[in-house]
Design a protein around this motif. Structure first.
Motif, PDB file in Angstrom:
ATOM      1  N   PRO A  83      64.141 -68.646  34.055  1.00 27.75           N
ATOM      2  CA  PRO A  83      63.267 -69.641  34.362  1.00 27.75           C
ATOM      3  C   PRO A  83      61.854 -69.018  33.867  1.00 27.75           C
ATOM      4  N   ASP A  84      60.785 -69.869  33.375  1.00 21.79           N
ATOM      5  CA  ASP A  84      59.686 -69.327  32.940  1.00 21.79           C
ATOM      6  C   ASP A  84      58.537 -70.283  32.971  1.00 21.79           C
ATOM      7  N   LEU A  85      57.328 -70.256  32.728  1.00 18.84           N
ATOM      8  CA  LEU A  85      56.281 -70.891  32.705  1.00 18.84           C
ATOM      9  C   LEU A  85      55.852 -71.163  31.162  1.00 18.84           C
ATOM     10  N   ALA A 127      48.875 -75.069  28.708  1.00 18.18           N
ATOM     11  CA  ALA A 127      49.755 -75.787  28.978  1.00 18.18           C
ATOM     12  C   ALA A 127      50.545 -75.454  30.434  1.00 18.18           C
ATOM     13  N   ALA A 128      50.463 -74.160  30.650  1.00 20.01           N
ATOM     14  CA  ALA A 128      50.833 -73.557  31.892  1.00 20.01           C
ATOM     15  C   ALA A 128      50.179 -74.093  32.968  1.00 20.01           C
ATOM     16  N   GLU A 129      48.741 -74.044  32.935  1.00 16.07           N
ATOM     17  CA  GLU A 129      47.683 -74.404  33.808  1.00 16.07           C
ATOM     18  C   GLU A 129      48.093 -75.861  34.182  1.00 16.07           C
ATOM     19  N   ALA A 130      48.338 -76.790  33.335  1.00 21.17           N
ATOM     20  CA  ALA A 130      48.716 -78.295  33.503  1.00 21.17           C
ATOM     21  C   ALA A 130      49.911 -78.390  34.158  1.00 21.17           C
ATOM     22  N   TYR A 131      51.034 -77.647  33.656  1.00 19.78           N
ATOM     23  CA  TYR A 131      52.316 -77.584  34.316  1.00 19.78           C
ATOM     24  C   TYR A 131      52.386 -77.239  35.803  1.00 19.78           C
ATOM     25  N   LEU A 132      51.580 -76.199  36.149  1.00 20.72           N
ATOM     26  CA  LEU A 132      51.621 -75.793  37.629  1.00 20.72           C
ATOM     27  C   LEU A 132      50.787 -76.698  38.290  1.00 20.72           C
ATOM     28  N   ALA A 133      49.760 -77.477  37.536  1.00 14.43           N
ATOM     29  CA  ALA A 133      48.816 -78.451  38.534  1.00 14.43           C
ATOM     30  C   ALA A 133      49.524 -79.519  38.773  1.00 14.43           C
ATOM     31  N   ALA A 134      50.560 -79.957  37.856  1.00 15.35           N
ATOM     32  CA  ALA A 134      51.539 -81.116  37.997  1.00 15.35           C
ATOM     33  C   ALA A 134      52.800 -80.879  39.132  1.00 15.35           C
ATOM     34  N   GLY A 135      52.571 -79.768  39.478  1.00 16.51           N
ATOM     35  CA  GLY A 135      53.516 -79.465  40.844  1.00 16.51           C
ATOM     36  C   GLY A 135      54.976 -78.799  40.195  1.00 16.51           C
ATOM     37  N   HIS A 136      54.967 -78.525  39.075  1.00 15.75           N
ATOM     38  CA  HIS A 136      56.207 -77.662  38.334  1.00 15.75           C
ATOM     39  C   HIS A 136      56.382 -76.261  38.800  1.00 15.75           C
ATOM     40  N   GLU A 137      57.637 -75.770  38.921  1.00 18.10           N
ATOM     41  CA  GLU A 137      57.643 -74.307  39.015  1.00 18.10           C
ATOM     42  C   GLU A 137      58.283 -73.791  37.576  1.00 18.10           C
TER      43      GLU A 137
END
Length: 328
Positions: A119-121, A127-137
């Protein structure tokens, strides 16, 4: 025997230091060095220039991915276009990458749970910032090798090979990968390790890596290697990402095949067979761009993309106060 004599007797002979490929300059002061090895092949495949010891085996890391993808095609997997490029990729985890991985999983009756990537970001910072902002882990699909792993699983299903052990070095797929690595590089695999994604990692020399990339751009378009090279060159954004030098380079130089690897490995083959492969010994990725730009200029390239790739500013207080610059 004294303690000092015992210590000396068990000390291995000193290894000659590799040459400095790049130096770090801050405010006019050289504060660090990046050593390594590099090889340039001429269009005819002969060694045109070398630094360090490019004959010593290294782990090419993700620079081996074209060979892995070619092995899957040899095993009968029918991929082309963006899908084949993604099977050869260290993708940035941008939304278009993750969307295509999900599509490929569904096409082969697979789910994200089938992936054995850690599992990774997303690799790309934005893309990582947007991914985390969308609530993903952290997730297996976000790891940069998820496209390759999806294709590996699909290859196993096609051939009736076990999927639970697809990362075992003795798995039929991984044995085929080793065959492709050895055939295209012209040398035997020196060691087998485990890559960051969990897949077997085949060691070879930088000269062997350069020969393999040259083979991919010189071979017939209908072969597995030719198909992989065509897909990567046609869809470089799927091989890397929007903000990555592999993408920029393959977009700017027609026919170029470029793939970097972790720990500061890089290989690039130009359409006529001129090739570069190098590794920064300490894994310092900040030196890759300047070294790559210099190497390509030595091979005769002078496209403006080299300025973009070669810039590696050193910051102080948020402002540019120096650079990582080549030393050869």
């Amino acid at each position: 025997m004294t303690t000092q004599q015992a210590r000396t007797a068990h000390t291995a002979p000193a290894t000659p230091a590799l040459p400095v490929l790049a130096e770090v300059v801050r405010s006019g002061f050289v504060e660090g060095h990046h050593r390594g090895s590099l090889v340039l092949l001429a269009a005819d495949g002969g060694v045109e220039f070398a630094l360090g010891d490019p004959g010593v085996p290294v782990f090419p890391r993700s620079s081996n991915k074209p060979m892995q993808a070619a092995a899957m095609l040899r095993a009968g997997l029918d991929l082309s276009g963006e899908r084949l490029a993604l099977a050869s990729a260290s993708h940035s985890g941008e939304e278009f990458h993750l969307d295509l991985v999900r599509t490929m999983l569904a096409e082969h009756g697979l789910t994200e749970d089938d992936l054995q990537t850690p599992p990774d970001l997303p690799l790309d910072r934005e893309a990582a910032e947007a991914y985390l902002a969308a609530g993903h882990e952290r997730a297996r699909i976000a790891m940069n090798c998820s496209g390759k792993h999806t294709a590996m699983l699909a290859t196993c299903l096609l051939n009736g090979w076990p999927t639970a052990t697809y990362l075992d070095p003795d798995h039929p797929l991984q044995r085929l990968v080793r065959t492709v690595v050895e055939e295209t590089s012209g040398e035997e695999v020196a060691a087998v390790g485990t890559d960051g994604c969990g897949a077997p990692l085949m060691a070879l020399s930088l000269t062997g890596l350069a020969r393999a990339f040259r083979h991919f751009v010189q071979t017939d378009a209908g072969t597995a290697e030719g198909r992989v090279a065509a897909a990567m060159r046609a869809h470089p954004e799927y091989v890397a990402g929007t903000h990555r030098s592999d993408t920029w380079l393959m977009r700017a130089l027609p026919g170029a095949l470029s793939k970097n690897g972790a720990e500061a490995v890089q290989a690039v083959a130009l359409a006529d067979g001129r090739t570069v492969a190098f590794k920064i010994d300490d894994g310092g990725g900040r030196a890759v761009g300047p070294v790559l730009a210099r190497a390509l200029r030595m091979l005769g390239e002078d496209d403006e993309v080299l300025e973009r790739i070669g810039r590696a500013p050193v910051l102080g207080g948020g402002a540019e106060v120096g650079e990582v610059r080549v030393a050869f």
